[in-house]
Design an enzyme around this catalytic site. Structure first.
Site, PDB file in Angstrom:
ATOM      1  N   GLU A 161       4.347  31.858   2.897  1.00 31.17           N
ATOM      2  CA  GLU A 161       3.672  30.691   2.296  1.00 31.17           C
ATOM      3  C   GLU A 161       3.495  30.766   0.781  1.00 31.17           C
ATOM      4  O   GLU A 161       2.407  30.560   0.252  1.00 31.17           O
ATOM      5  CB  GLU A 161       2.313  30.489   2.997  1.00 31.17           C
ATOM      6  N   GLU A 274       6.462  29.625  14.337  1.00 30.54           N
ATOM      7  CA  GLU A 274       5.049  29.456  14.715  1.00 30.54           C
ATOM      8  C   GLU A 274       4.845  28.116  15.416  1.00 30.54           C
ATOM      9  O   GLU A 274       3.909  27.368  15.115  1.00 30.54           O
ATOM     10  CB  GLU A 274       4.139  29.548  13.475  1.00 30.54           C
TER      11      GLU A 274
END
Ligand code: 9MR
Length: 372
Positions: A161, A274
């Site tokens: 991220e 995810e």
């Protein structure tokens, strides 16, 4: 007050429900078999699963998954909460669980701005660190963690991220301190992390992982630029993880295809790392954990039949896209095993709170079978 008799009746009811659920579960085919010619199938495992405290969830994982990711156990805060001191128990249990059950273990994650201990970005007097000191801390952490599991982890989410929605690099302490505000140093922390991870375990695959790549083309383009930068420096990067925290309305087929095809064209493996589908209709719905407030997203509609039908349809749509692009996709990992232990609340996974396969499970199954 609960009497002994009530407790016995309640426990019996729980046992019977559990037995029925597992009987229902026994009849369904294993996802890892259905998708075996296409990609690995996995889930994020939490502490309770890998330490034997959630046998119902462990049974689902053992049956359906051939890969698994540590949901929290390998994050900096979990492993290295105090300077120089490591807590290995849960991470060791995760790797052992994967080895016992023939699941390829994925390490998550080495460099992230979240779930890091307070001491990491400050010196003993509380002042901000210099670039050199932070790089040294990063190197020490990566060599220690990746080194400990050398030869046992299939791949590491090396950097997690690091991008903004517009494709620029996020102004995290990693970027601010190591990048020093200079354009020509902006990728330095990422480059260093990948180099050290490779040095610590030359056999391990190395990934960049992020959310929203399927909803923002600019962010996806930012990930492609990051990959190209590493490639131009001769730094190993094997793949990019599209997290895919989806909702009943998002992503669009077009957005997901854009992300898969642009990343694959950059010459890396694409992974869905995810996957879950948010069912609540209230509150903030993105994957930015800083903005999640579980209570504000409580929503009774999450379990309604209509919601479950839409959930199944969205899973079917996503899997039809993944199967269409299967030559570029090596792994699909759900972020959890069953609704009762999802990070996000509601009803986002394939198994319900009683460990039973939901309509969404059968939708995924039939998408896979159509393509066998
Ligand atoms: O599922 C994880 C949850 O248990 C933690 O509380 C949370 C805190 O950081 O992290 C969750 O996992 C995140 C993952 O590590 C990175 N991408 C977003 C995931 C969902 O927030």
């Amino acid at each position: 007050m609960r009497t002994g008799r009530t407790t016995t009746v309640v426990s019996l009811a729980v046992l019977v429900a559990g037995a029925l659920a597992s009987a229902a579960e026994k009849d369904v085919p294993a996802l890892k078999d259905v998708f075996k010619d296409h990609f690995l199938i996995g889930g994020a495992l939490n502490r309770r699963v890998v330490t034997g405290h959630d046998p119902g969830a462990a049974a689902i994982a053992e049956k359906h998954f051939n890969t698994a990711t540590a949901e929290n156990a390998m994050k900096w805060q979990s492993l290295n909460p105090w300077p120089g001191r490591y807590a290995w128990d849960v991470a060791d249990s995760f790797v052992a669980f994967c080895e016992r059950n023939e699941m390829a273990p994925i390490g998550h994650c080495l460099v992230w701005h979240s779930q890091v201990p307070r001491w990491l970005f400050r010196d003993e007097s509380g002042n901000a660190l210099t670039r050199e000191v932070l790089l040294a801390r990063m190197k020490d952490h990566i060599m220690t963690v990746v080194g400990r599991y050398k030869g046992r982890i299939k791949g590491w989410d090396v950097v997690n991220e690091a991008l903004n929605e517009n494709g620029t690099l996020r102004a995290s302490p990693w970027l601010r301190i190591i990048g020093e505000g200079a354009e020509d140093k902006k990728y330095d922390f990422i480059e260093s992390a990948f180099r050290w991870a490779h040095e610590a375990d030359p056999e391990a695959e190395l990934y960049y992982n992020d959310y929203g790549l399927e909803s923002s083309k600019a962010k996806c383009d930012g990930a492609v630029a990051l990959v190209k930068h590493l490639q131009s420096k001769g730094v190993r990067i094997d793949g990019v993880g599209i997290q895919l925290h989806a909702s009943l309305e998002h992503p669009s087929v077009e957005g997901l295809e854009y992300a898969i095809t642009s990343l694959a064209a950059a010459g890396v493996k694409v992974m869905i790392t995810e996957l879950d589908i948010r069912t609540q209709t209230r509150g903030y719905r993105g994957a930015d954990i800083g903005r999640i407030n579980r209570r504000s997203t409580q929503d009774a509609n999450a379990d309604a039949a209509e919601t479950q039908r839409r959930l199944a349809q969205k899973y079917a749509e996503i899997f039809s896209v993944l199967l269409k692009h299967r030559k570029d996709i090596t792994r699909v990992t759900f972020w959890g095993i069953y609704d009762g232990a999802s990070w996000i609340g509601g009803s986002p996974l394939l198994f319900d709170r009683d460990y039973r396969p939901k309509e969404a499970f059968f939708a995924v199954l039939s998408a896979g079978r159509k393509d066998q």
